[in-house]
Each structure stands twice: as structure tokens, then as C-alpha cells.
Enzyme design. Structure first.
Site, PDB file in Angstrom:
ATOM      1  N   HIS A 187       0.808  -1.334   0.004  1.00  0.00           N
ATOM      2  CA  HIS A 187      -0.091   0.070  -0.036  1.00  0.00           C
ATOM      3  C   HIS A 187       0.852   1.035  -0.053  1.00  0.00           C
ATOM      4  CE1 HIS A 187      -3.609  -2.097   1.667  1.00  0.00           C
ATOM      5  NE2 HIS A 187      -4.054  -1.460   0.132  1.00  0.00           N
ATOM      6  N   ARG A 327     -13.880  -7.732 -16.214  1.00  0.00           N
ATOM      7  CA  ARG A 327     -13.533  -9.098 -16.161  1.00  0.00           C
ATOM      8  C   ARG A 327     -14.128  -9.666 -14.915  1.00  0.00           C
ATOM      9  NH1 ARG A 327      -7.196 -10.868 -15.606  1.00  0.00           N
ATOM     10  NH2 ARG A 327      -7.819 -10.425 -13.456  1.00  0.00           N
ATOM     11  N   GLU A 425      -5.821 -16.394 -22.866  1.00  0.00           N
ATOM     12  CA  GLU A 425      -4.430 -16.419 -21.870  1.00  0.00           C
ATOM     13  C   GLU A 425      -3.912 -18.004 -21.826  1.00  0.00           C
ATOM     14  OE1 GLU A 425      -5.341 -14.534 -18.133  1.00  0.00           O
ATOM     15  OE2 GLU A 425      -7.226 -15.432 -18.002  1.00  0.00           O
ATOM     16  N   ASP A 447      -0.424 -14.371 -18.471  1.00  0.00           N
ATOM     17  CA  ASP A 447      -0.857 -15.917 -18.097  1.00  0.00           C
ATOM     18  C   ASP A 447      -0.526 -16.626 -19.561  1.00  0.00           C
ATOM     19  OD1 ASP A 447      -1.709 -16.407 -15.459  1.00  0.00           O
ATOM     20  OD2 ASP A 447      -3.250 -15.319 -15.821  1.00  0.00           O
ATOM     21  N   CYS A 494      -4.022  -6.695 -22.663  1.00  0.00           N
ATOM     22  CA  CYS A 494      -4.085  -6.160 -21.412  1.00  0.00           C
ATOM     23  C   CYS A 494      -3.162  -6.633 -20.488  1.00  0.00           C
ATOM     24  CB  CYS A 494      -5.357  -6.307 -20.818  1.00  0.00           C
ATOM     25  SG  CYS A 494      -6.050  -7.930 -20.530  1.00  0.00           S
TER      26      CYS A 494
HETATM   27  C1  PEP Z   1      -2.725 -11.506 -17.844  1.00  0.00           C
HETATM   28  O1  PEP Z   1      -2.743 -12.591 -17.376  1.00  0.00           O
HETATM   29  O2  PEP Z   1      -2.218 -10.959 -18.678  1.00  0.00           O
HETATM   30  C2  PEP Z   1      -3.630 -10.646 -17.230  1.00  0.00           C
HETATM   31  C3  PEP Z   1      -3.902  -9.569 -17.823  1.00  0.00           C
HETATM   32  O3  PEP Z   1      -4.475 -10.969 -16.109  1.00  0.00           O
HETATM   33  P1  PEP Z   1      -3.925 -11.085 -14.534  1.00  0.00           P
HETATM   34  O4  PEP Z   1      -2.501 -10.637 -14.591  1.00  0.00           O
HETATM   35  O5  PEP Z   1      -4.834 -10.523 -13.601  1.00  0.00           O
HETATM   36  O6  PEP Z   1      -3.632 -12.596 -14.497  1.00  0.00           O
HETATM   37 MG    MG Z   2      -4.446 -13.474 -16.311  1.00  0.00          MG
END
Ligand code: PEP
Ligand code: MG
Length: 539
Positions: A187, A327, A425, A447, A494
Site C-alpha cells: 500500500h 473481467r 491466456e 498468463d 491487457c
Molecule cells: C494477464 O494474465 O495477462 C492478465 C492481464 O491478467 P492477470 O495478470 O490479472 O492474470
Molecule cells: Mg491472467
């Protein structure tokens, strides 16, 4: 550590970018002094007074701090108001423990609990708890719990620094934070980033010497008693950083990013509503990823429909007509949630996580889908499912969502089915992308890299192998983008590589035209696109 001839230099990890040069001030919790215990009644009375005094101090801080900082402090207030928790400490005192001993052992137990969590977010709450522990002990020992005086512009050095101590320091004249331990996901790191205070963590052991210090949040270094040459180089780096920030922020105000004449949509990733307070967030084309599982980390168990609806609705209002992609819960794997995820899986990253878990727990998933269906009527909402392997999972999610919408409408509640997409992913989804009847795709490169490269993303020892520019990963990204282009389906990315300027040329060459990054990376990414577009390098 690198031993320089004149000054000593230490390297850690960046938690917040920026530069600071000033007096070095060591801050330690200072709770190791002696305290003489009184009678059982006196001990109980002392603890009651200390709790009241601490509550007052924290409430005052929260009123000044506002926003996210206030929320962090609320976590401490909630613990002080947790009757069961406090009662158990008074029971220990009535059985003979001194007030500080009973308090410390109860808090240490909580800290150990949070520390054993695999989730970084829960782990980061340890420093909030340690802060509360030390504040009360300091009051019990007659210290008043007040913050030490820090000269303005100082480089504050501590083992770890709790958020409330950070908030008590006057940062108006600049300064920086150098932590021997600490974490970039704590934090206090979030607060430092939000306030533009440079911060370096995990510096290791530093000798008790040094009157002045140079802190370079970009290079993650701390230099003690710098030589004239070290100072000169530091000023040079600071000036380059200042100029590049200024030009990046100027580019941010331009209406759109484009590359070779094609528009590039730049969206932001958020984990909670407060992330929208970031000064640069307003320049985004919308929200490309809201990670809702962080709602599951709030105190008080799984969030009910109203709590979730308020969060989604606030995001929709902020976005106005801009696109918002939320999501659904991505719990499991490295994000265990008590009461939701499955304990004891031998391999949780390959286990019942993401959409798999949501489909296995429809009573929990339906609550989220209800809140989302209600928020969808407010504007331009898209909802995506994480960790999808096969089309039938996506279809099951869609069916459940459609039933939820029907039920809401039958109850006379305004609701609609938003556009539905998937995170790409899992390699199987990327390879068989054409079999999914989704309205959009968002590539989760964090992922996807983990599964393609067979490297646990949380294992630091594998960092050199976790190369986002690995050709196998880029091949899957390019295939997904190509499918989207041919089918007329939007494809964005993302994962963290979208916010890494070094990856931009590859992502653009893969055919991606939509990227979602943290708000703090938005300016630099837009600037890099601008440079690449005008034939320049990465800069
Ligand atoms: C990813 O897996 O790239 C993603 C955006 O989700 P997270 O990092 O939350 O798994
Ligand atoms: Mg992910």
C-alpha cells in the site's frame, strides 16, 4: 551493493519512479523500549486509552488524506472496532498478560495469517497491521504514537514503512523513500506512486552511516554521501527524466494515438474504483481491464450484489460513453480467496481458477453477473471471462448470464446482457481462436506467457526465461490479432507487456491496435507510439 571510491551505492527494486536528493533520515518503529506493567485493571484501562488515542489519530489522518489513503486507514479502524478481536485481547489481559504483550501477540498472529497468504494484495496488508501494532505499543510506552519530525525533502530510510507513517510525513517539498525490505505492491508503494514520491524497496542491509543521499527511483539505486561526480551524473539523469515526463504528458493531451496512420486505442487497467483518481486516467480511451477479484479481498467476506453494483456503476459513470471492459472474478491460481477457491490443489495455476471456478460456483458467480447486468444499462460495458480453455465454457458462461438477465427483468429491474468476450491466456484458446463465438478478445499476456513458456509467473528464479518477446508467445499474439482482423472482432492486449515500451514495436507488428496499460504507463506508451510512428526508435 557497489562500493564507490567516494560514496556507497545500493541497488533495490523500483516501487515508484522519480529522483530525490536530500538529508538521509532513518526511521524505525521504536517499539522496543521497556514498559512496567500495572495491575490487571490498570493494564486493561491503559489499553482502552491507547486504542481510543490511536483511533483519534487515525481518524484525523484519514480526514486529511482522503481517497485511497483513507480507505487504507479504514482497514485499521475496522480492526480496532472489531469487538471479537479486541475482546480476546482484554481476556488475555484479565488472565495476566501485560497490555503491550497481549496486544503485540494478537497483532503478530494476524500479521502471520496475512503474511502466509499467497495473494500479494493480502500480504501487503501486513504492513498496515504492523503499523497499527506499533502505534498502540508506542502509545502504551508513553511515546504518544506521534511521527518523528522529518526535515523537508529528506530521503527517508526505514526497514519498512507503514502507510499511516507515510501519510504523516510532509512530502510537499519532495523527498523520497528507501526501504531495506518492503514490496512494490504494498500500500505504501501505491501511495508513493499516486503522490509522485520516488521509492526504492528491497535495498538490503545499509550501514548506519550517511548524512545525505541520492535516490533514483528509475535505476532503483540509493547513493550515500555522494561524490561530486555521482551528484553530477544524478542531476543529468534527473534532467533527462524530467524532460521525458514533460513531453510525454504533453502528448497525452492529444486526442488519439496513431501508428502508420492507424488509430491505436489506449485503455487503462484498474483494480479498484480509486485507480481512476490517477491524474492521467482521464486521457484514456476507456477501461480495458477491471480486475474484479480485488473486490473479494475486502473485509467482510464475498461482496454482495449491491456492493459490487456500486463499484461497477461508479466505473461506468466515470467512463461516461467510453468503453469499459470488466473481467469476471479471476480467483484461484496465485489469487486464493477463502470461501471461494479450492484449497489443497497440487497445481493451482492449472487448477480450478477463473471461469472454471465461477462455473463450479454458480451461486457466487450469479451475484456478480446480476450486478454487471444492472451496470450494463448505464453505458458501453463489455464483460469478459478469464482463463477460458474451450468454447463450451464460454457458452456456459453466456447461458448463465442470459438467465440472470431474464430473471432480473422478470423482477422489474433494469438489466441487459452486455457484449461478452474472453481473455486469451490459455494456449489452447489462442490456437483455436476461431472456434470461439465471442464478441471480442483480450490477450492476457502474463498468463499466456506463463503457460506457453511453462514458467510459474510468480517464481523470480525463472525471470530470465519469462521473456515477453519470446517468438512462441509473439506467434500466438499475432495469430489472435490476425483472426480478429479477418473476422472483424476486436482484439486487445491487457497484460504487462502492453505497458512496456520495449515490447511496443513487436505488438504493433503483430497487428494489435488496442492496448490496455496501468494509468501510470499511459503517457510513456503514447509517447513511444508517437516516436515509432515518426520513424524514431524507442527513445
Ligand atoms: C494477464 O494474465 O495477462 C492478465 C492481464 O491478467 P492477470 O495478470 O490479472 O492474470
Ligand atoms: Mg491472467
Amino acid at each position: 551493493m557497489q562500493g564507490g571510491a567516494a560514496g556507497l551505492a545500493y541497488r533495490g527494486r523500483t516501487a515508484s519512479i522519480g529522483f530525490a536528493y536530500g538529508p538521509l533520515v532513518r526511521v524505525d518503529a521504536g517499539t522496543n523500549g521497556e514498559r512496567i506493567a500495572g495491575s490487571l485493571v490498570e493494564e486493561a484501562l491503559d489499553l482502552r486509552k491507547a486504542i481510543d488515542a490511536a483511533s483519534g489519530q487515525i481518524a484525523e489522518l484519514a480526514a486529511i488524506a482522503g481517497g485511497e489513503a483513507a480507505q487504507i486507514l479504514e482497514f485499521q479502524v475496522a480492526l480496532l472496532e472489531d469487538e471479537d478481536f479486541i475482546e480476546a485481547i482484554f481476556t488475555a489481559i484479565s488472565e495476566g498478560d501485560a497490555a503491550d504483550v497481549a496486544w503485540r501477540s494478537a497483532l503478530d498472529e494476524q500479521i502471520a495469517d496475512y503474511n502466509s497468504a499467497e495473494d500479494e494484495y493480502l500480504k501487503a496488508r501486513c504492513s498496515d497491521l504492523a503499523d497499527l501494532r506499533d502505534r498502540i505499543i508506542s502509545i502504551l510506552r508513553g511515546g504518544g504514537g506521534e511521527a518523528p519530525k522529518i526535515p523537508s525533502g529528506a530521503v527517508v530510510c526505514a526497514d519498512d514503512l507503514p502507510p499511516s507513517r507515510f501519510l504523516e510525513i510532509d512530502w510537499s517539498a519532495g523527498g523520497g523513500l528507501a526501504l531495506l525490505r518492503g514490496s512494490p505492491t504494498s500500500h505504501v508503494a501505491m501511495l508513493a506512486r499516486a503522490r509522485g514520491i520516488p521509492m526504492v524497496v528491497q535495498l538490503g542491509a545499509i550501514p548506519e552511516i550517511g548524512a545525505t543521499a541520492l535516490l533514483d527511483g528509475e535505476g532503483a539505486t540509493l547513493e550515500l554521501d555522494p561524490s561530486a561526480e555521482q551528484l553530477r551524473l544524478f542531476e543529468k539523469r534527473r534532467e533527462i527524466h524530467r524532460k521525458s515526463r514533460a513531453s510525454a504528458r504533453a502528448i497525452l493531451r492529444r486526442p488519439t494515438a496513431s501508428w502508420r496512420g492507424e488509430r491505436i486505442k489506449l485503455l487503462i487497467n484498474i483494480q479498484r474504483v480509486e485507480d481512476l483518481d490517477h491524474a492521467d486516467a482521464q486521457y484514456a480511451d476507456g477501461i480495458g481491464l477491471m480486475r474484479t477479484e480485488f473486490l473479494l479481498a475486502e473485509r467482510g467476506g464475498l461482496p454482495d450484489e449491491e456492493t459490487q453494483y456500486r463499484a461497477y456503476d461508479a466505473v461506468m459513470r466515470w467512463a461516461d460513453r467510453r468503453q469499459v471492459t470488466i473481467r469476471t472474478f479471476d480467483a484461484g491460481g496465485d489469487k486464493p480467496v477463502p470461501g471461494f477457491t479450492i484449497d489443497g490443489e497440487a497445481n493451482p495455476f492449472l487448477g480450478v481458477r477463473g471461469l472454471r471456478l465461477c462455473l463450479a460456483r454458480p451461486e457466487i458467480f450469479s451475484v456478480q453477473l446480476r450486478a454487471l447486468a444492472r451496470a450494463a444499462v448505464q453505458g458501453n460495458l463489455r464483460v469478459m471471462f478469464p482463463m477460458v480453455t474451450a468454447p463450451h465454457e464460454f457458452e456456459s458462461g453466456r447461458k448463465l448470464f442470459a438467465e440472470v438477465v431474464q430473471r432480473l427483468q422478470a423482477e422489474g429491474i433494469a438489466a441487459m446482457l452486455p457484449e461478452l468476450g474472453i481473455m486469451v491466456e490459455v494456449p489452447a484458446a489462442a490456437l483455436a481462436i476461431a472456434t470461439f463465438k465471442a464478441s471480442f478478445f483480450s490477450i492476457g499476456s502474463n498468463d499466456l506467457a506463463q503457460y506457453v513458456l511453462a514458467c510459474d509467473r510468480s517464481n523470480g528464479a525463472l525471470a530470465p526465461l519469462m521473456d515477453p518477446l519470446n517468438p512462441a508467445l509473439l506467434e500466438l499474439i499475432a495469430r489472435t490479432a490476425e483472426h480478429g482482423r479477418r473476422a472483424g472482432t476486436s482484439v486487445s492486449l491487457c497484460g504487462d507487456m502492453a505497458g512496456d515500451p520495449r515490447c511496443l514495436p513487436a505488438l504493433l507488428n503483430c497487428g494489435l491496435r488496442e492496448l490496455s496499460v496501468n494509468a501510470s504507463a499511459l503517457a510513456q506508451i503514447k509517447q513511444t507510439i508517437d516516436r515509432l510512428s515518426s520513424g524514431g526508435g524507442l527513445g
